[in-house]
Design a protein around this motif. Structure first.
Motif, PDB file in Angstrom:
ATOM      1  N   GLY A   7       0.785  -1.228   0.000  1.00 41.54           N
ATOM      2  CA  GLY A   7       0.000   0.000   0.000  1.00 41.54           C
ATOM      3  C   GLY A   7       0.814   1.274   0.000  1.00 41.54           C
ATOM      4  O   GLY A   7       0.249   2.365  -0.111  1.00 41.54           O
ATOM      5  N   ASP A   8       2.150   1.175   0.117  1.00 42.59           N
ATOM      6  CA  ASP A   8       2.999   2.381   0.160  1.00 42.59           C
ATOM      7  C   ASP A   8       3.354   2.778  -1.276  1.00 42.59           C
ATOM      8  O   ASP A   8       4.456   2.539  -1.764  1.00 42.59           O
ATOM      9  N   VAL A   9       2.400   3.404  -1.950  1.00 41.30           N
ATOM     10  CA  VAL A   9       2.567   3.756  -3.361  1.00 41.30           C
ATOM     11  C   VAL A   9       3.687   4.783  -3.551  1.00 41.30           C
ATOM     12  O   VAL A   9       4.447   4.715  -4.518  1.00 41.30           O
ATOM     13  N   ASP A  10       3.784   5.735  -2.630  1.00 41.43           N
ATOM     14  CA  ASP A  10       4.821   6.765  -2.768  1.00 41.43           C
ATOM     15  C   ASP A  10       6.224   6.155  -2.721  1.00 41.43           C
ATOM     16  O   ASP A  10       7.117   6.552  -3.480  1.00 41.43           O
ATOM     17  N   ARG A  11       6.415   5.182  -1.819  1.00 37.48           N
ATOM     18  CA  ARG A  11       7.720   4.529  -1.738  1.00 37.48           C
ATOM     19  C   ARG A  11       8.026   3.775  -3.037  1.00 37.48           C
ATOM     20  O   ARG A  11       9.147   3.820  -3.543  1.00 37.48           O
ATOM     21  N   LEU A  12       7.031   3.078  -3.569  1.00 35.64           N
ATOM     22  CA  LEU A  12       7.218   2.364  -4.827  1.00 35.64           C
ATOM     23  C   LEU A  12       7.617   3.325  -5.942  1.00 35.64           C
ATOM     24  O   LEU A  12       8.495   3.034  -6.755  1.00 35.64           O
ATOM     25  N   ARG A  13       6.976   4.494  -5.963  1.00 36.94           N
ATOM     26  CA  ARG A  13       7.278   5.483  -6.995  1.00 36.94           C
ATOM     27  C   ARG A  13       8.701   6.013  -6.831  1.00 36.94           C
ATOM     28  O   ARG A  13       9.443   6.148  -7.808  1.00 36.94           O
ATOM     29  N   ARG A  14       9.122   6.289  -5.570  1.00 34.78           N
ATOM     30  CA  ARG A  14      10.466   6.838  -5.333  1.00 34.78           C
ATOM     31  C   ARG A  14      11.563   5.838  -5.677  1.00 34.78           C
ATOM     32  O   ARG A  14      12.648   6.218  -6.117  1.00 34.78           O
ATOM     33  N   MET A  15      11.284   4.544  -5.503  1.00 34.17           N
ATOM     34  CA  MET A  15      12.308   3.524  -5.694  1.00 34.17           C
ATOM     35  C   MET A  15      12.270   2.876  -7.074  1.00 34.17           C
ATOM     36  O   MET A  15      13.146   2.083  -7.421  1.00 34.17           O
ATOM     37  N   SER A  16      11.280   3.218  -7.852  1.00 30.37           N
ATOM     38  CA  SER A  16      11.115   2.575  -9.158  1.00 30.37           C
ATOM     39  C   SER A  16      12.259   2.930 -10.110  1.00 30.37           C
ATOM     40  O   SER A  16      12.801   4.040 -10.081  1.00 30.37           O
ATOM     41  N   VAL A  17      12.601   1.976 -10.974  1.00 26.10           N
ATOM     42  CA  VAL A  17      13.597   2.243 -12.014  1.00 26.10           C
ATOM     43  C   VAL A  17      12.962   3.026 -13.161  1.00 26.10           C
ATOM     44  O   VAL A  17      13.651   3.714 -13.899  1.00 26.10           O
ATOM     45  N   ILE A  18      11.645   2.939 -13.269  1.00 25.65           N
ATOM     46  CA  ILE A  18      10.929   3.624 -14.349  1.00 25.65           C
ATOM     47  C   ILE A  18      10.293   4.900 -13.809  1.00 25.65           C
ATOM     48  O   ILE A  18       9.540   4.874 -12.842  1.00 25.65           O
ATOM     49  N   GLU A  19      10.624   6.021 -14.422  1.00 24.45           N
ATOM     50  CA  GLU A  19       9.985   7.296 -14.094  1.00 24.45           C
ATOM     51  C   GLU A  19       8.689   7.390 -14.893  1.00 24.45           C
ATOM     52  O   GLU A  19       8.714   7.397 -16.130  1.00 24.45           O
ATOM     53  N   GLU A  20       7.558   7.440 -14.194  1.00 26.04           N
ATOM     54  CA  GLU A  20       6.273   7.523 -14.869  1.00 26.04           C
ATOM     55  C   GLU A  20       6.027   8.947 -15.351  1.00 26.04           C
ATOM     56  O   GLU A  20       6.528   9.913 -14.792  1.00 26.04           O
ATOM     57  N   GLY A  21       5.246   9.089 -16.402  1.00 25.32           N
ATOM     58  CA  GLY A  21       4.918  10.407 -16.932  1.00 25.32           C
ATOM     59  C   GLY A  21       4.425  10.287 -18.354  1.00 25.32           C
ATOM     60  O   GLY A  21       4.191   9.173 -18.852  1.00 25.32           O
ATOM     61  N   ASP A  22       4.261  11.428 -19.017  1.00 23.62           N
ATOM     62  CA  ASP A  22       3.825  11.402 -20.412  1.00 23.62           C
ATOM     63  C   ASP A  22       4.809  10.595 -21.255  1.00 23.62           C
ATOM     64  O   ASP A  22       4.421   9.894 -22.188  1.00 23.62           O
ATOM     65  N   CYS A  23       6.083  10.718 -20.910  1.00 22.72           N
ATOM     66  CA  CYS A  23       7.116   9.944 -21.607  1.00 22.72           C
ATOM     67  C   CYS A  23       7.939   9.220 -20.547  1.00 22.72           C
ATOM     68  O   CYS A  23       8.670   9.854 -19.782  1.00 22.72           O
ATOM     69  N   LYS A  24       7.799   7.922 -20.455  1.00 31.02           N
ATOM     70  CA  LYS A  24       8.520   7.168 -19.439  1.00 31.02           C
ATOM     71  C   LYS A  24      10.027   7.218 -19.687  1.00 31.02           C
ATOM     72  O   LYS A  24      10.479   7.254 -20.834  1.00 31.02           O
ATOM     73  N   SER A  25      10.785   7.221 -18.588  1.00 31.89           N
ATOM     74  CA  SER A  25      12.240   7.252 -18.703  1.00 31.89           C
ATOM     75  C   SER A  25      12.849   6.405 -17.595  1.00 31.89           C
ATOM     76  O   SER A  25      12.156   6.001 -16.657  1.00 31.89           O
ATOM     77  N   ILE A  26      14.140   6.165 -17.699  1.00 29.75           N
ATOM     78  CA  ILE A  26      14.853   5.357 -16.716  1.00 29.75           C
ATOM     79  C   ILE A  26      15.452   6.275 -15.645  1.00 29.75           C
ATOM     80  O   ILE A  26      16.101   7.265 -15.957  1.00 29.75           O
ATOM     81  N   ASN A  27      15.221   5.943 -14.384  1.00 24.55           N
ATOM     82  CA  ASN A  27      15.861   6.654 -13.277  1.00 24.55           C
ATOM     83  C   ASN A  27      17.240   6.024 -13.066  1.00 24.55           C
ATOM     84  O   ASN A  27      17.378   4.981 -12.435  1.00 24.55           O
ATOM     85  N   MET A  28      18.264   6.664 -13.621  1.00 19.05           N
ATOM     86  CA  MET A  28      19.594   6.072 -13.634  1.00 19.05           C
ATOM     87  C   MET A  28      20.180   5.940 -12.229  1.00 19.05           C
ATOM     88  O   MET A  28      20.920   4.990 -11.936  1.00 19.05           O
ATOM     89  N   ALA A  29      19.870   6.891 -11.340  1.00 21.62           N
ATOM     90  CA  ALA A  29      20.403   6.818  -9.972  1.00 21.62           C
ATOM     91  C   ALA A  29      19.865   5.578  -9.259  1.00 21.62           C
ATOM     92  O   ALA A  29      20.625   4.825  -8.631  1.00 21.62           O
ATOM     93  N   ASN A  30      18.558   5.358  -9.359  1.00 23.24           N
ATOM     94  CA  ASN A  30      17.971   4.171  -8.736  1.00 23.24           C
ATOM     95  C   ASN A  30      18.532   2.893  -9.346  1.00 23.24           C
ATOM     96  O   ASN A  30      18.818   1.924  -8.639  1.00 23.24           O
ATOM     97  N   LEU A  31      18.706   2.891 -10.651  1.00 23.17           N
ATOM     98  CA  LEU A  31      19.252   1.711 -11.322  1.00 23.17           C
ATOM     99  C   LEU A  31      20.667   1.414 -10.822  1.00 23.17           C
ATOM    100  O   LEU A  31      21.029   0.250 -10.602  1.00 23.17           O
ATOM    101  N   CYS A  32      21.453   2.459 -10.630  1.00 23.85           N
ATOM    102  CA  CYS A  32      22.817   2.276 -10.140  1.00 23.85           C
ATOM    103  C   CYS A  32      22.832   1.672  -8.741  1.00 23.85           C
ATOM    104  O   CYS A  32      23.622   0.769  -8.441  1.00 23.85           O
ATOM    105  N   VAL A  33      21.975   2.180  -7.867  1.00 26.32           N
ATOM    106  CA  VAL A  33      21.933   1.660  -6.501  1.00 26.32           C
ATOM    107  C   VAL A  33      21.499   0.195  -6.497  1.00 26.32           C
ATOM    108  O   VAL A  33      22.088  -0.652  -5.820  1.00 26.32           O
ATOM    109  N   ILE A  34      20.469  -0.116  -7.266  1.00 23.92           N
ATOM    110  CA  ILE A  34      19.961  -1.480  -7.315  1.00 23.92           C
ATOM    111  C   ILE A  34      21.008  -2.439  -7.880  1.00 23.92           C
ATOM    112  O   ILE A  34      21.190  -3.560  -7.401  1.00 23.92           O
TER     113      ILE A  34
END
Length: 254
Positions: A7-34
């Motif tokens: 149920g912690d949607v905000d945490r899922l959004r902050r930690m996701s590798v995919i940045e949601e939006g009109d044009c999806k993109s990769i969150n490189m910082a999160n990918l590096c940490v993972i």
């Protein structure tokens, strides 16, 4: 993450590798940490910021992954190769063990009151300043006072890294000299170096400001050699090696 934090949607959004939006993109910082087995800052305060805010969610998930690696110098390059004169002075006092174990430099604390050691270090520093002054004069056609205070500011050109504030300080110094040319001033050579991101217009304007200030200050006969301003073009390791020779605080963090 959904199973660990239901149920912690905000945490899922902050930690996701995919940045949601009109044009999806990769969150490189999160990918590096993972994808990394370890994550570190380059100073203790930096490492604590990473854990407390920047990657707080990831730290809570895998605290053992986060470490600290405080920046230092590689003595073979930044001391032996760049500054052989200083290296010789150190070796004479404490031997060569510091080359493979920088902690041995603490032995120099025994010489902080030693007049001969202080004199030898000052002699090396002045010789290096003479060499660097000759290099700057050759490269920039500006006569440098080798006895002046070398005021060096080298970082990526950025608004928050305060190059603009430095420019305002130089302008203030220039105005003081112009206001009272007969007053005694400590001669100062201000060197600013760094690069700007290709699309960072304000950073490039700051570089233009630095060079414009230099054009005025360096060609003003009222100022003489009491103030000089140099923008170190194409700042790179080979130039850093030349400049490092003039900055002899042994415990200065590069």
């Amino acid at each position: 993450m959904s199973a660990l934090y239901p149920g912690d949607v905000d945490r899922l959004r902050r930690m996701s590798v995919i940045e949601e939006g009109d044009c999806k993109s990769i969150n490189m910082a999160n990918l590096c940490v993972i994808g990394s087995h370890a994550v570190n800052g380059v100073a203790r305060i930096h490492s604590e910021i990473i854990k407390a805010s920047v990657f707080k969610d990831f730290y809570e998930l895998e605290p053992e992954k986060f470490q600290n690696k405080t920046n230092g110098i590689t003595p073979r390059r930044w001391l032996l190769l760049c500054n052989p004169g200083l290296a010789d002075v150190i070796v004479e006092r404490i031997g060569e063990d510091f080359i493979t174990d920088l902690r041995k430099l603490k032995k120099l604390l025994d010489f902080v009151e030693d007049e001969a050691f202080i004199r030898d270090v000052a002699k090396v520093k002045q010789e290096n300043k003479l060499k660097f002054s000759a290099y700057l004069e050759e490269q920039y056609k500006v006569k440098i006072n080798p006895s002046s205070l070398f005021d060096v500011h080298v970082k990526r050109i950025h608004e928050y890294k305060r190059q603009l504030l430095n420019c305002l300080h130089v302008i203030a110094l220039y105005n003081r000299i112009r206001r009272d040319p007969t007053k005694s001033f400590v001669p100062r050579t201000v060197m600013i170096g760094g690069k700007a991101a290709p699309g960072y217009h304000m950073a490039k304007m700051i570089i233009k400001l630095i060079t414009s200030i230099g054009d005025i200050v360096n060609n003003d006969p009222y100022v003489g050699d009491r103030l000089r301003v140099i923008f170190l073009e194409n700042y790179r390791v080979s130039l850093a090696e030349k400049g490092k020779r003039t900055r002899l605080n042994l415990f200065h963090r590069w």
